[in-house]
Write an enzyme that holds these catalytic residues in place. Sequence first.
Site, PDB file in Angstrom:
ATOM      1  N   SER A   1      40.155  50.991  45.164  1.00 39.25           N
ATOM      2  CA  SER A   1      41.477  50.378  45.094  1.00 39.25           C
ATOM      3  C   SER A   1      42.580  51.339  45.527  1.00 39.25           C
ATOM      4  O   SER A   1      42.421  52.552  45.486  1.00 39.25           O
ATOM      5  CB  SER A   1      41.767  49.917  43.662  1.00 39.25           C
ATOM      6  OG  SER A   1      40.715  49.141  43.161  1.00 39.25           O
TER       7      SER A   1
HETATM    8  N1  SAH Z   1      36.670  50.442  40.194  1.00 41.88           N
HETATM    9  C1  SAH Z   1      36.192  50.617  41.528  1.00 41.88           C
HETATM   10  C2  SAH Z   1      36.570  49.436  42.404  1.00 41.88           C
HETATM   11  C3  SAH Z   1      35.411  49.007  43.244  1.00 41.88           C
HETATM   12  S1  SAH Z   1      35.564  47.417  44.010  1.00 41.88           S
HETATM   13  C4  SAH Z   1      36.654  51.948  42.125  1.00 41.88           C
HETATM   14  O1  SAH Z   1      37.455  52.637  41.477  1.00 41.88           O
HETATM   15  O2  SAH Z   1      36.185  52.317  43.209  1.00 41.88           O
HETATM   16  C5  SAH Z   1      34.862  46.368  42.783  1.00 41.88           C
HETATM   17  C6  SAH Z   1      33.419  46.605  42.416  1.00 41.88           C
HETATM   18  O3  SAH Z   1      33.033  45.566  41.524  1.00 41.88           O
HETATM   19  C7  SAH Z   1      32.427  46.550  43.585  1.00 41.88           C
HETATM   20  O4  SAH Z   1      31.711  47.743  43.633  1.00 41.88           O
HETATM   21  C8  SAH Z   1      31.528  45.363  43.241  1.00 41.88           C
HETATM   22  O5  SAH Z   1      30.178  45.555  43.635  1.00 41.88           O
HETATM   23  C9  SAH Z   1      31.661  45.301  41.731  1.00 41.88           C
HETATM   24  N2  SAH Z   1      31.328  44.018  41.124  1.00 41.88           N
HETATM   25  C10 SAH Z   1      31.623  42.761  41.559  1.00 41.88           C
HETATM   26  N3  SAH Z   1      31.140  41.844  40.708  1.00 41.88           N
HETATM   27  C11 SAH Z   1      30.523  42.524  39.704  1.00 41.88           C
HETATM   28  C12 SAH Z   1      29.816  42.126  38.520  1.00 41.88           C
HETATM   29  N4  SAH Z   1      29.633  40.834  38.189  1.00 41.88           N
HETATM   30  N5  SAH Z   1      29.309  43.091  37.736  1.00 41.88           N
HETATM   31  C13 SAH Z   1      29.452  44.406  38.042  1.00 41.88           C
HETATM   32  N6  SAH Z   1      30.101  44.843  39.135  1.00 41.88           N
HETATM   33  C14 SAH Z   1      30.638  43.911  39.961  1.00 41.88           C
END
Ligand code: SAH
Length: 213
Positions: free
Chosen positions: A60
């Site tokens: 993000s």
């Molecule tokens: N907090 C992260 C943001 C990554 S983007 C950072 O600081 O980099 C969001 C992430 O959520 C992705 O890696 C995606 O694979 C994950 N995601 C989406 N749906 C999910 C679910 N149901 N359970 C766990 N992770 C999930």
Amino acid sequence: MNDQARLIRLIMELRQTGIADTRVLSVIERIPRDQFVLPNFADQAFENTALPIEQGQTISQPFVVAFMTAALELGDRHRVLEIGTGSGYQAAILSKLCRRVYTIERYKSLLQIAEQRFRDLDMHNIVSRHGDGSVGWPEQAPFDRILATAAAAVVPEALKEQLKDGGILVIPVGRESQHQDIVRIRRDGDTFTEEKMLPVRFVPLVDGIAAEK
Ligand code: SAH
């Protein structure tokens, strides 16, 4: 411009765009975001932009990380659940502001890379697992705070249920490619109060664990 100068510029930009929480700003100053991005994006690590990571996901924008972290009103005794470990950057930020972070990622490969980063940076209060975060983490519930970093079409009931009384859930809500808002939900007994905070654009929260080769 070197990384230190870029970082100072980023912190100034976050202040100017309304991030007033000095604890959040100082943690952003301390966590090396360049270690959480793909090597070919390292030169952009201290820009105020989201960047691509593996598996078509994103780390993000620093402003959004700062905004959501501040919205959680963290205390240093809190146990915090994060949904969507991704690069691990948001979990790393949270880990400096609370007692313990529980983070769940549906891509095993992303989780493994993030876990290596936590070890390299001696972050020992982060507990992580591969799984579907839309059902929360019942074995570790209830949580003082819950943060989802992927957008839900509707707020998963399991996450509300796993909040402590007085707890706060921060989650982007809205369908993919449509309007999304960061929503803050406060629990008071069985009453949940929702507050729309900021229009955003997140990758979707997807049910189930991800299939990978
Ligand atoms: N907090 C992260 C943001 C990554 S983007 C950072 O600081 O980099 C969001 C992430 O959520 C992705 O890696 C995606 O694979 C994950 N995601 C989406 N749906 C999910 C679910 N149901 N359970 C766990 N992770 C999930």
